[in-house]
Design a protein around this motif. Structure first.
Motif, PDB file in Angstrom:
ATOM      1  N   ALA A  12      -7.613  20.617  52.595  1.00  8.72           N
ATOM      2  CA  ALA A  12      -7.858  19.621  51.546  1.00  8.72           C
ATOM      3  C   ALA A  12      -8.499  20.248  50.318  1.00  8.72           C
ATOM      4  CB  ALA A  12      -8.738  18.502  52.088  1.00  8.72           C
ATOM      5  N   TYR A  27      -6.901   9.627  48.436  1.00  4.65           N
ATOM      6  CA  TYR A  27      -7.635  10.443  49.405  1.00  4.65           C
ATOM      7  C   TYR A  27      -7.234  10.134  50.843  1.00  4.65           C
ATOM      8  CZ  TYR A  27     -10.371  11.871  45.419  1.00  4.65           C
ATOM      9  OH  TYR A  27     -10.744  12.394  44.205  1.00  4.65           O
ATOM     10  N   TRP A  32      -5.485  12.703  53.359  1.00  4.63           N
ATOM     11  CA  TRP A  32      -6.149  13.657  54.273  1.00  4.63           C
ATOM     12  C   TRP A  32      -6.196  13.131  55.694  1.00  4.63           C
ATOM     13  CZ3 TRP A  32      -5.302  16.837  50.894  1.00  4.63           C
ATOM     14  CH2 TRP A  32      -5.833  16.823  49.617  1.00  4.63           C
TER      15      TRP A  32
END
Length: 101
Positions: free
Chosen positions: A14, A43, A46
């Motif tokens: 990441a 996000y 991830w």
């Protein structure tokens, strides 16, 4: 920019993705907003496969999503189907219990 590894099972970390985006002058949240998502939505890439978010990031980096997340794509570049953690798994567990009884 990171070279694509010959080891197809190695997804980018990441922090490598975030750094590559920052090096091109943006933030992940800005990419999400520019494509109609809430700032924090991007996000989620991830924690679970999300081909649309993966494509947004990869396109910005002038790569293909499978270059960044090879474990999530087949050899033809199609997203692999993931088994959900939803009802099907619950139903599978219930079936196993009923068979055992």
């Amino acid at each position: 920019m990171r070279k694509v590894s010959a080891d197809l099972s190695q997804d980018w970390h990441a922090e490598q993705v975030k750094a590559a985006v920052r090096m091109r002058g943006a933030k992940l949240s800005q990419l999400g907003i520019a494509h109609g998502y809430e700032a924090s939505t991007i996000y989620k890439v991830w924690t679970r496969p999300w081909p649309e978010l993966e494509r947004i990031i990869a396109t910005f980096l002038e790569l293909k999503p499978q270059d960044i997340w090879p474990s999530r794509y087949d050899r033809a570049g199609r997203p692999k189907r993931q088994r959900s953690n939803g009802k099907r798994m619950v139903n599978d567990r219930l079936r196993q219990k009923s068979k055992a009884a």
